[in-house]
Design an enzyme around this catalytic site. Structure first.
Site, mmCIF file in Angstrom:
data_model
loop_
_atom_site.group_PDB
_atom_site.id
_atom_site.type_symbol
_atom_site.label_atom_id
_atom_site.label_comp_id
_atom_site.label_asym_id
_atom_site.label_seq_id
_atom_site.Cartn_x
_atom_site.Cartn_y
_atom_site.Cartn_z
ATOM 1 N N CYS A 199 -1.983 -9.416 1.112
ATOM 2 C CA CYS A 199 -1.811 -10.426 0.046
ATOM 3 C C CYS A 199 -0.358 -10.804 -0.229
ATOM 4 O O CYS A 199 0.009 -11.968 -0.065
ATOM 5 C CB CYS A 199 -2.457 -9.932 -1.238
ATOM 6 S SG CYS A 199 -4.239 -9.904 -1.123
HETATM 7 P P1 NAD Z 1 -10.586 -10.824 5.290
HETATM 8 O O1 NAD Z 1 -9.823 -11.544 6.317
HETATM 9 O O2 NAD Z 1 -10.643 -9.324 5.304
HETATM 10 O O3 NAD Z 1 -12.095 -11.340 5.319
HETATM 11 C C1 NAD Z 1 -12.504 -12.664 5.440
HETATM 12 C C2 NAD Z 1 -13.932 -12.664 5.972
HETATM 13 O O4 NAD Z 1 -14.443 -14.006 5.946
HETATM 14 C C3 NAD Z 1 -14.035 -12.192 7.433
HETATM 15 O O5 NAD Z 1 -15.031 -11.196 7.532
HETATM 16 C C4 NAD Z 1 -14.419 -13.461 8.197
HETATM 17 O O6 NAD Z 1 -15.214 -13.204 9.342
HETATM 18 C C5 NAD Z 1 -15.186 -14.212 7.129
HETATM 19 N N1 NAD Z 1 -15.308 -15.656 7.378
HETATM 20 C C6 NAD Z 1 -14.372 -16.499 7.885
HETATM 21 N N2 NAD Z 1 -14.841 -17.764 7.919
HETATM 22 C C7 NAD Z 1 -16.104 -17.711 7.414
HETATM 23 C C8 NAD Z 1 -17.096 -18.699 7.178
HETATM 24 N N3 NAD Z 1 -16.892 -19.982 7.460
HETATM 25 N N4 NAD Z 1 -18.268 -18.301 6.659
HETATM 26 C C9 NAD Z 1 -18.506 -17.007 6.371
HETATM 27 N N5 NAD Z 1 -17.600 -16.032 6.566
HETATM 28 C C10 NAD Z 1 -16.405 -16.381 7.073
HETATM 29 O O7 NAD Z 1 -10.024 -11.325 3.892
HETATM 30 P P2 NAD Z 1 -9.881 -10.490 2.527
HETATM 31 O O8 NAD Z 1 -8.749 -9.533 2.610
HETATM 32 O O9 NAD Z 1 -11.227 -10.001 2.103
HETATM 33 O O10 NAD Z 1 -9.414 -11.669 1.546
HETATM 34 C C11 NAD Z 1 -10.283 -12.736 1.208
HETATM 35 C C12 NAD Z 1 -9.591 -13.608 0.183
HETATM 36 O O11 NAD Z 1 -9.367 -12.859 -1.019
HETATM 37 C C13 NAD Z 1 -8.217 -14.123 0.624
HETATM 38 O O12 NAD Z 1 -8.006 -15.400 0.104
HETATM 39 C C14 NAD Z 1 -7.264 -13.132 -0.026
HETATM 40 O O13 NAD Z 1 -6.003 -13.683 -0.246
HETATM 41 C C15 NAD Z 1 -7.972 -12.850 -1.331
HETATM 42 N N6 NAD Z 1 -7.671 -11.541 -1.909
HETATM 43 C C16 NAD Z 1 -7.621 -10.440 -1.116
HETATM 44 C C17 NAD Z 1 -7.362 -9.203 -1.691
HETATM 45 C C18 NAD Z 1 -7.266 -7.953 -0.829
HETATM 46 O O14 NAD Z 1 -6.855 -6.919 -1.351
HETATM 47 N N7 NAD Z 1 -7.620 -7.982 0.441
HETATM 48 C C19 NAD Z 1 -7.160 -9.083 -3.084
HETATM 49 C C20 NAD Z 1 -7.249 -10.229 -3.868
HETATM 50 C C21 NAD Z 1 -7.500 -11.457 -3.272
#
Ligand code: NAD
Length: 442
Positions: A272
């Site tokens: 992040c």
């Molecule tokens: P990630 O990359 O771990 O996961 C994203 C998932 O979405 C993947 O499994 C991918 O295959 C899937 N995906 C992609 N395109 C898709 C589609 N069209 N339909 C369905 N699934 C699809 O991401 P993350 O770390 O879980 O973060 C997700 C969001 O949350 C980001 O915007 C991030 O900035 C935000 N966020 C993350 C955290 C954290 O700690 N990781 C904390 C707060 C906010």
């Protein structure tokens, strides 16, 4: 309780889906990654997050959590659709909205086929204006319907941190709702009131743009605090008798400052802070604002991990051909996430100096291997990692490493020398027995 779809089963989405299901909400998790879906179907979490594995198994066993690659099917049977896909960086640092666009296109066509009112909630981190100017038009054109009258739309940023995501999702500290209209905001607030079951945290309801910017401001502020203390830590190293731990304690006692996010170390990483700061700076630049404070916080962080390499050189001289043990490669304890982790930068810096590197991490070795392959050796324990080493660098403050004593290093290392990159050891106990350097210590 309403049925819910969670689109995107990464660290955020899978944890959220499991937590909703654990509270008895019928939840359908959607992902395009079929391998990941198959793994979750087998009741195995694709990543390490404390408490998630058991919760996932139980949610799938109870039938409260279902999985599919078919977004339309999942949206069709859900009243609420949380979009939790990734928002990575473009090469220029700006936000990459490909996953958001693909997911919202699918949600839009599902809305076209459904006669009901559905509420879509953007939970991914997106730059101000994205929900209004990208998401809403995609949903409207895909569905042939109008936002507000035919379907609802909210932005509801996620604030959980990896390593504590299950607790953070089950017990949110605050709920920020950016709403197109009050109908959509009311539905989401009522949903959380049911989910939180009487322990509702503070709720702030506002516009899309404010909610989107709150998330970036939050991360930028925390990252800036850490870069601030790291800058002073670097100064402390040049002042005889100075110790950043005491400086942080002293200023943290000021109620206007407080003690959190003032731990000096090898810099922030993870999925992040780095990408969100880049996206914010790039977004601001396009609007004609420089954000110099936030840019500096980012720049300070770029160099911070490499201080560990300089400290190792200071302790044992040239690193060429020397064996260096690296303890920890995940970007923080209690996660296996190595995205933009300081540990990867440290390892890269050591290899560049010609060191032979051995790495150990309780959870993240597989992810480290995906980046560094066979260029480094992977140990199966902390003690194996330091065995015969000329220098050890502590990169991640796992509890397991805190338990190591100065004697453990003295007994096993060829040259007992320790760089404490996270201030987990008492310098008084180490300095008399080993060569010792620590971030922020003179
Ligand atoms: P990630 O990359 O771990 O996961 C994203 C998932 O979405 C993947 O499994 C991918 O295959 C899937 N995906 C992609 N395109 C898709 C589609 N069209 N339909 C369905 N699934 C699809 O991401 P993350 O770390 O879980 O973060 C997700 C969001 O949350 C980001 O915007 C991030 O900035 C935000 N966020 C993350 C955290 C954290 O700690 N990781 C904390 C707060 C906010």
């Amino acid at each position: 309780m309403r049925e819910v779809a969670v689109v995107g089963l990464g660290y955020v989405g899978l944890t959220m889906a499991a937590c909703l299901a654990a509270r008895g909400i019928r939840t359908t998790g959607v992902d395009v990654d079929k391998e990941k879906l198959a793994m979750v179907e087998r009741r195995t979490s694709p990543f390490y997050e404390p408490g998630l594995q058991d919760m996932l198994s139980e949610s799938l066993r109870s039938g409260h959590l279902a999985l599919t690659a078919d977004c339309e099917e999942a949206v069709g049977r859900s009243e609420l659709v949380f979009v939790t896909v990734g928002t990575p960086s473009n090469p220029d640092g700006s936000i990459n909205l490909d996953q958001i666009k693909a997911a919202c296109t699918n949600v839009g066509s599902a809305l076209r086929k459904s006669p009901r009112y559905h509420l879509t909630v953007i939970r991914s981190t997106v730059t101000p204006g994205t929900t209004e100017n990208v998401v809403k038009p995609l949903l409207e054109s895909g569905s042939g319907k109008t936002c507000g009258s035919d379907f609802g739309l909210c932005v509801n940023p996620e604030f959980v941190s990896e390593g504590r995501a299950v607790d953070g999702t089950m017990n949110p500290g605050r709920i920020i709702i950016g709403e197109w209209d009050s109908q959509a905001g009311d539905i989401l607030e009522r949903f959380y009131a049911g989910f939180c079951d009487g322990k509702m945290p503070p709720v702030l309801r506002t516009t899309f743009a404010n909610a989107e910017l709150i998330k970036y401001a939050n991360n930028a502020f925390l990252a800036t605090r850490v870069s601030f203390i790291n800058s002073l830590a670097n100064l402390c190293e040049r002042i005889p008798g100075a110790d950043i731990e005491l400086i942080a304690k002293g200023i943290g006692l000021d109620p206007r400052i407080g003690p959190l996010f003032l731990r000096a170390g090898l810099g922030w990483g993870g999925s992040c802070f780095p990408k969100d700061l880049r996206a914010l700076v790039e977004f601001a630049r396009a609007k004609g604002e420089g954000l110099p404070v936030i840019r500096s916080a980012y720049d300070v962080n770029e160099f911070q991990p490499l201080r560990a390499v300089r400290m190792a050189e200071h302790l044992i001289g040239s690193l060429r051909g020397k064996r260096v043990a690296v303890l920890g490669v995940s970007f923080k304890p209690e996660t296996d996430d190595t995205r933009e982790a300081s540990g990867l930068v440290v390892i890269h810096g050591l290899l560049r100096e010609g060191a032979e590197v051995t790495v150990y991490d309780p959870r993240a070795l597989q992810n480290a291997r995906a980046v560094h392959g066979e260029k480094v050796r992977y140990a199966q324990s902390a003690l194996e990692c330091i065995e015969g080493a000329d220098c050890c660098i502590v990169v991640t403050e796992w509890d397991e490493f805190r338990k190591l004593t100065a004697e453990d290093f003295v007994k096993r290392m060829r040259i007992p020398s320790v760089v404490d990159g996270r201030r987990i050891y008492d310098p008084n106990l180490f300095k008399s027995k080993a060569r010792f350097a620590a971030i922020g210590l003179a």
